[in-house]
Motif scaffolding. Structure first.
Motif, PDB file in Angstrom:
ATOM      1  N   ALA A 142       0.834  -1.201   0.000  1.00 49.61           N
ATOM      2  CA  ALA A 142       0.000   0.000   0.000  1.00 49.61           C
ATOM      3  C   ALA A 142       0.873   1.256   0.000  1.00 49.61           C
ATOM      4  CB  ALA A 142      -0.935  -0.002   1.204  1.00 49.61           C
ATOM      5  N   ARG A 143       1.935   1.275   0.806  1.00 45.64           N
ATOM      6  CA  ARG A 143       2.844   2.424   0.847  1.00 45.64           C
ATOM      7  C   ARG A 143       3.511   2.625  -0.508  1.00 45.64           C
ATOM      8  NH1 ARG A 143       7.386   2.561   5.306  1.00 45.64           N
ATOM      9  NH2 ARG A 143       5.629   3.208   6.576  1.00 45.64           N
ATOM     10  N   HIS A 144       3.964   1.527  -1.107  1.00 43.61           N
ATOM     11  CA  HIS A 144       4.620   1.616  -2.418  1.00 43.61           C
ATOM     12  C   HIS A 144       3.649   2.171  -3.461  1.00 43.61           C
ATOM     13  CE1 HIS A 144       7.202   0.649  -5.779  1.00 43.61           C
ATOM     14  NE2 HIS A 144       6.200  -0.001  -6.336  1.00 43.61           N
ATOM     15  N   HIS A 145       2.419   1.684  -3.442  1.00 38.08           N
ATOM     16  CA  HIS A 145       1.419   2.160  -4.403  1.00 38.08           C
ATOM     17  C   HIS A 145       1.164   3.656  -4.211  1.00 38.08           C
ATOM     18  CE1 HIS A 145      -2.013   2.136  -7.057  1.00 38.08           C
ATOM     19  NE2 HIS A 145      -2.763   2.640  -6.093  1.00 38.08           N
ATOM     20  N   ARG A 146       1.042   4.100  -2.977  1.00 37.90           N
ATOM     21  CA  ARG A 146       0.823   5.514  -2.680  1.00 37.90           C
ATOM     22  C   ARG A 146       2.014   6.344  -3.156  1.00 37.90           C
ATOM     23  NH1 ARG A 146       0.646   5.348   2.707  1.00 37.90           N
ATOM     24  NH2 ARG A 146       2.827   5.938   2.814  1.00 37.90           N
ATOM     25  N   ASP A 147       3.238   5.861  -2.904  1.00 39.63           N
ATOM     26  CA  ASP A 147       4.432   6.583  -3.332  1.00 39.63           C
ATOM     27  C   ASP A 147       4.528   6.665  -4.850  1.00 39.63           C
ATOM     28  OD1 ASP A 147       5.086   6.959  -0.686  1.00 39.63           O
ATOM     29  OD2 ASP A 147       6.751   5.514  -0.682  1.00 39.63           O
ATOM     30  N   VAL A 148       4.177   5.592  -5.539  1.00 40.91           N
ATOM     31  CA  VAL A 148       4.210   5.590  -7.007  1.00 40.91           C
ATOM     32  C   VAL A 148       3.190   6.588  -7.557  1.00 40.91           C
ATOM     33  CG1 VAL A 148       3.665   4.193  -9.047  1.00 40.91           C
ATOM     34  CG2 VAL A 148       5.158   3.272  -7.272  1.00 40.91           C
ATOM     35  N   ARG A 149       2.014   6.607  -6.974  1.00 44.52           N
ATOM     36  CA  ARG A 149       0.992   7.579  -7.396  1.00 44.52           C
ATOM     37  C   ARG A 149       1.478   9.005  -7.153  1.00 44.52           C
ATOM     38  NH1 ARG A 149      -3.572   5.785  -3.988  1.00 44.52           N
ATOM     39  NH2 ARG A 149      -3.617   8.009  -3.623  1.00 44.52           N
ATOM     40  N   HIS A 150       2.058   9.244  -5.983  1.00 41.20           N
ATOM     41  CA  HIS A 150       2.546  10.585  -5.670  1.00 41.20           C
ATOM     42  C   HIS A 150       3.662  11.000  -6.626  1.00 41.20           C
ATOM     43  CE1 HIS A 150       3.161  14.125  -3.201  1.00 41.20           C
ATOM     44  NE2 HIS A 150       4.431  13.980  -3.496  1.00 41.20           N
ATOM     45  N   LEU A 151       4.565  10.072  -6.912  1.00 41.69           N
ATOM     46  CA  LEU A 151       5.658  10.378  -7.829  1.00 41.69           C
ATOM     47  C   LEU A 151       5.127  10.709  -9.221  1.00 41.69           C
ATOM     48  CD1 LEU A 151       8.669  10.661  -8.194  1.00 41.69           C
ATOM     49  CD2 LEU A 151       8.798   8.208  -8.628  1.00 41.69           C
ATOM     50  N   GLY A 152       4.132   9.970  -9.687  1.00 40.58           N
ATOM     51  CA  GLY A 152       3.531  10.261 -10.988  1.00 40.58           C
ATOM     52  C   GLY A 152       2.914  11.651 -11.035  1.00 40.58           C
ATOM     53  N   LEU A 162       9.158  11.005  -0.182  1.00 41.27           N
ATOM     54  CA  LEU A 162       9.473   9.650  -0.645  1.00 41.27           C
ATOM     55  C   LEU A 162      10.755   9.103  -0.030  1.00 41.27           C
ATOM     56  CD1 LEU A 162       8.481   9.975  -4.395  1.00 41.27           C
ATOM     57  CD2 LEU A 162       7.118   9.097  -2.491  1.00 41.27           C
ATOM     58  N   ARG A 163      11.292   9.837   0.934  1.00 39.33           N
ATOM     59  CA  ARG A 163      12.462   9.419   1.698  1.00 39.33           C
ATOM     60  C   ARG A 163      13.725   9.280   0.836  1.00 39.33           C
ATOM     61  NH1 ARG A 163       7.902   7.460   3.136  1.00 39.33           N
ATOM     62  NH2 ARG A 163       8.002   5.594   1.885  1.00 39.33           N
ATOM     63  N   PHE A 164      13.821  10.119  -0.213  1.00 37.80           N
ATOM     64  CA  PHE A 164      15.047  10.175  -1.000  1.00 37.80           C
ATOM     65  C   PHE A 164      16.027  11.164  -0.393  1.00 37.80           C
ATOM     66  CE2 PHE A 164      12.288   8.623  -4.521  1.00 37.80           C
ATOM     67  CZ  PHE A 164      12.952   7.430  -4.724  1.00 37.80           C
ATOM     68  N   MET A 165      15.528  12.004   0.511  1.00 39.38           N
ATOM     69  CA  MET A 165      16.380  12.974   1.182  1.00 39.38           C
ATOM     70  C   MET A 165      16.058  12.924   2.676  1.00 39.38           C
ATOM     71  SD  MET A 165      16.659  17.126   0.790  1.00 39.38           S
ATOM     72  CE  MET A 165      17.038  17.064  -0.938  1.00 39.38           C
ATOM     73  N   PRO A 166      17.070  12.719   3.511  1.00 34.92           N
ATOM     74  CA  PRO A 166      16.825  12.722   4.954  1.00 34.92           C
ATOM     75  C   PRO A 166      16.455  14.123   5.449  1.00 34.92           C
ATOM     76  CG  PRO A 166      19.063  11.950   4.451  1.00 34.92           C
ATOM     77  CD  PRO A 166      18.450  12.406   3.170  1.00 34.92           C
TER      78      PRO A 166
END
Length: 150
Positions: free
Chosen positions: A26-36, A90-94
């Protein structure tokens, strides 16, 4: 009776692993949607900044009375700020790195000008706790930079 304990433990472990998998999916799906959506937003901002005719058609009220060059510069700056927010989400930057980026950004006159004009709009349009926390982080960096500049 002894054989039921390992079976119960195995079932409990399997259930826990299954639940963890569902949460991560679910988290991955939400992150993919947000990134799109962030990619679409970035493309829109890029096109808007590149074309003087487009950069007058924005939903950013703080840009309405500016000349084309200033408007394009601030729209481009908004693109950076939106990218940093997405990277943090998306936790790419701390968080500590984002604090340093925000501090450096606010040291520049363009960064402070952008935040002075955009912060109320970004506050009003914040969607969730992440957006509110990101805006707060940027406000802190802005206030510190203003105090240092004075």
């Amino acid at each position: 009776m002894k054989s039921t304990i390992p079976l119960a433990l195995a079932l409990a472990l399997g259930t826990a692993v299954g639940a963890a998998h569902l949460v991560l999916t679910a988290r991955h799906h939400r992150d993919v949607r947000h990134l799109g959506l962030a990619q679409m937003h970035g493309e829109l901002i890029r096109d808007t900044a590149a074309n003087p005719e487009f950069n007058q058609i924005t939903n950013y009220p703080y840009l309405e009375d500016l000349d084309d060059s200033t408007r394009a510069r601030l729209i481009h700056t908004n693109r950076w700020v939106s990218l940093w927010s997405t990277m943090l989400r998306l936790r790419f930057m701390p968080l500590n790195s984002m604090r340093q980026v925000a501090a450096e950004f606010m040291r520049s006159p363009v960064g402070r000008q952008f935040w002075e004009q955009a912060r109320d709009h970004r506050r009003i349009t914040a969607r969730d706790k992440h957006d509110a926390a990101f805006n707060s982080l940027m406000n802190e960096a802005y206030q510190e930079a203003r105090a240092d500049a004075a």
